[in-house]
Design an enzyme around this catalytic site. Sequence first.
Site, PDB file in Angstrom:
ATOM      1  N   CYS A  69       9.427  -5.944  11.044  1.00 48.47           N
ATOM      2  CA  CYS A  69       9.306  -5.515  12.601  1.00 48.47           C
ATOM      3  C   CYS A  69       9.503  -7.023  13.127  1.00 48.47           C
ATOM      4  O   CYS A  69      10.364  -7.084  13.885  1.00 48.47           O
ATOM      5  CB  CYS A  69       7.806  -5.151  12.813  1.00 48.47           C
ATOM      6  SG  CYS A  69       7.419  -3.863  11.938  1.00 48.47           S
TER       7      CYS A  69
HETATM    8  C1  UGA Z   1       3.546  -6.132  13.350  1.00 48.60           C
HETATM    9  C2  UGA Z   1       2.476  -5.892  14.279  1.00 48.60           C
HETATM   10  O1  UGA Z   1       1.436  -6.517  14.140  1.00 48.60           O
HETATM   11  C3  UGA Z   1       2.161  -4.463  14.491  1.00 48.60           C
HETATM   12  O2  UGA Z   1       1.206  -4.155  15.814  1.00 48.60           O
HETATM   13  C4  UGA Z   1       3.424  -3.411  14.665  1.00 48.60           C
HETATM   14  O3  UGA Z   1       3.220  -1.898  14.771  1.00 48.60           O
HETATM   15  C5  UGA Z   1       4.228  -3.703  13.520  1.00 48.60           C
HETATM   16  O4  UGA Z   1       4.612  -4.883  13.388  1.00 48.60           O
HETATM   17  C6  UGA Z   1       5.702  -2.995  13.971  1.00 48.60           C
HETATM   18  O5  UGA Z   1       6.317  -3.276  14.783  1.00 48.60           O
HETATM   19  O6  UGA Z   1       5.867  -1.921  13.129  1.00 48.60           O
HETATM   20  P1  UGA Z   1       3.191  -6.117  10.693  1.00 48.60           P
HETATM   21  O7  UGA Z   1       4.646  -6.425  10.496  1.00 48.60           O
HETATM   22  O8  UGA Z   1       2.897  -4.775   9.580  1.00 48.60           O
HETATM   23  O9  UGA Z   1       2.922  -5.576  11.872  1.00 48.60           O
HETATM   24  O10 UGA Z   1       2.391  -7.320  10.116  1.00 48.60           O
HETATM   25  P2  UGA Z   1       1.419  -8.435  10.838  1.00 48.60           P
HETATM   26  O11 UGA Z   1       0.272  -8.155  10.166  1.00 48.60           O
HETATM   27  O12 UGA Z   1       1.641  -8.335  12.186  1.00 48.60           O
HETATM   28  O13 UGA Z   1       2.254  -9.589  10.294  1.00 48.60           O
HETATM   29  C7  UGA Z   1       3.580 -10.061  10.473  1.00 48.60           C
HETATM   30  C8  UGA Z   1       3.763 -11.380   9.899  1.00 48.60           C
HETATM   31  O14 UGA Z   1       2.879 -12.351  10.524  1.00 48.60           O
HETATM   32  C9  UGA Z   1       3.467 -11.854   8.555  1.00 48.60           C
HETATM   33  O15 UGA Z   1       4.377 -12.082   7.685  1.00 48.60           O
HETATM   34  C10 UGA Z   1       2.047 -12.365   8.618  1.00 48.60           C
HETATM   35  O16 UGA Z   1       1.792 -13.298   7.518  1.00 48.60           O
HETATM   36  C11 UGA Z   1       2.487 -13.382   9.798  1.00 48.60           C
HETATM   37  N1  UGA Z   1       1.146 -13.953  10.436  1.00 48.60           N
HETATM   38  C12 UGA Z   1       0.370 -12.966  11.017  1.00 48.60           C
HETATM   39  C13 UGA Z   1       1.032 -15.053  10.610  1.00 48.60           C
HETATM   40  O17 UGA Z   1       1.855 -15.877   9.903  1.00 48.60           O
HETATM   41  N2  UGA Z   1      -0.120 -15.770  11.349  1.00 48.60           N
HETATM   42  C14 UGA Z   1      -1.006 -14.792  11.806  1.00 48.60           C
HETATM   43  O18 UGA Z   1      -1.885 -15.243  12.627  1.00 48.60           O
HETATM   44  C15 UGA Z   1      -0.874 -13.487  11.847  1.00 48.60           C
END
Ligand code: UGA
Length: 449
Positions: free
Chosen positions: A275
């Site tokens: 995403c």
């Molecule tokens: C993300 C959004 O959080 C959802 O709200 C959205 O619906 C989704 O994309 C989408 O567009 O379908 P997702 O991709 O499942 O969800 O994962 P996240 O939990 O957001 O993490 C994304 C990335 O950011 C991961 O690689 C994670 O490791 C990284 N991350 C997250 C960080 O490096 N630091 C953080 O503090 C949080």
Amino acid sequence: MRKPKISVIGAGYVGLCTAVGFASKNYNVVACDVDEEKIAKINAGIPPFHEPGLQEKLSDCLKKGNLKGVVGQTERVILETDLTFVAVGTPSKPDGSIDLKYMESAVCSIGKALKQKDTYHVTIIKSTVVPGTTQNTVKPILERESKKAVGKDFGLCMNPEFLRQGSAFQDTINADRVVIGSIDERSGNVLEDLYKGFYSTRLPTIIRTSLSTAELIKYASNSMLATKISFINTIANICEQIPGADVKVVATAMGLDKRIGPLFLDAGLGYGGSCFPKDIKALIACSKSLGYDPELLDSVEQVNKMQPLKAVMFCKDMLGDLEGKKIAILGLAFKPDTDDMREARVIPIIHQLLKEGANITAYDPVAIPVAKSIFKNQIQFADSAINCLKNADCCILVTEWPEFKKLTPEDFIKNMRQPVLIDGRRVYDPETFVRKMTFVALGLGQSSN
Ligand code: UGA
């Protein structure tokens, strides 16, 4: 009142979670996909991807007869249902813009079915599409194929999805907000009533708006979250230049300010997944095509591109030449609780380490089969974290799976050739590790050690 019958086109993450979500609340749902293997798995009660809790829910829904998967047959499915969610993929094109071929094909079939349908039907776009797509691409196809008028003969809404992989089912059941963009009042009312029935007493805030605002809300939300991550990674990189500075403490203190908030301030090797990288690129491409250059988003992307390579830089700082060195990689999935490796930060890390001549052994609790299809025999795989560490010269923690957090300095010291650990996700307590082994943590001013 009879519950509306629901069809979902596209049984990927968003589509299947939407389908199972409604079916778990006793709606009659048909999930439709062109992929035969995917539908066979769904009908056998096996989600085609790793998602905690989804298998039990899916089996329940199949047992109750609330959900069935069908291959193709979109037109028949539309005729038999009242509302259709479109949740097909919108992959990136090389220029960052989104490819609408699956969307156009699904909408074309829906339009053909609507031509034969006398009762009111609402089509709801759930896929992530750039502002203007529902109005300028979806609506004309529906009208061309059905020979009817959208907003008069049938309804059209845009209803973005905010679920996260790893907690997708829970996010579907407990949403923070529901965004309903609609072409007219009636379509939006039908969808709002559906959600009122679905959430019952736990109804989240509902935002009613235009189609393009709904589309933009999705991109703006993901861009904000990605910006928070690149921001804190920038602060982490600054911290590394300041002896004694620690990004974890900076983030905790910043997060206590209600205007900032504590979430998505975990510094690390950057964001991956299906995403954020795709959505940021798409919003940049969309904005540029409209004549505005969103420089801030370019920077967010740039920081994210460089961040994983820092793991390799740390590795070289500590080991010198990497030729023939054995590197243990803990974590392959783009984040814990998923086997998804799309845009996983480990991919550029492994490619760079291989270029430098390193030998790599990797371990992940669930993503090894996916990783094997990406790296083939270029790297080795271990069957446990401890076995991954055996005889390694350096270990890089890339994904913060809970089982890795339990590893102690002794686990590294006993098993590695040289106990050198790079904590790319800040899961270990620096004080405990620094005293016992060579430990580098992202966002920590090292000379304080
Ligand atoms: C993300 C959004 O959080 C959802 O709200 C959205 O619906 C989704 O994309 C989408 O567009 O379908 P997702 O991709 O499942 O969800 O994962 P996240 O939990 O957001 O993490 C994304 C990335 O950011 C991961 O690689 C994670 O490791 C990284 N991350 C997250 C960080 O490096 N630091 C953080 O503090 C949080």
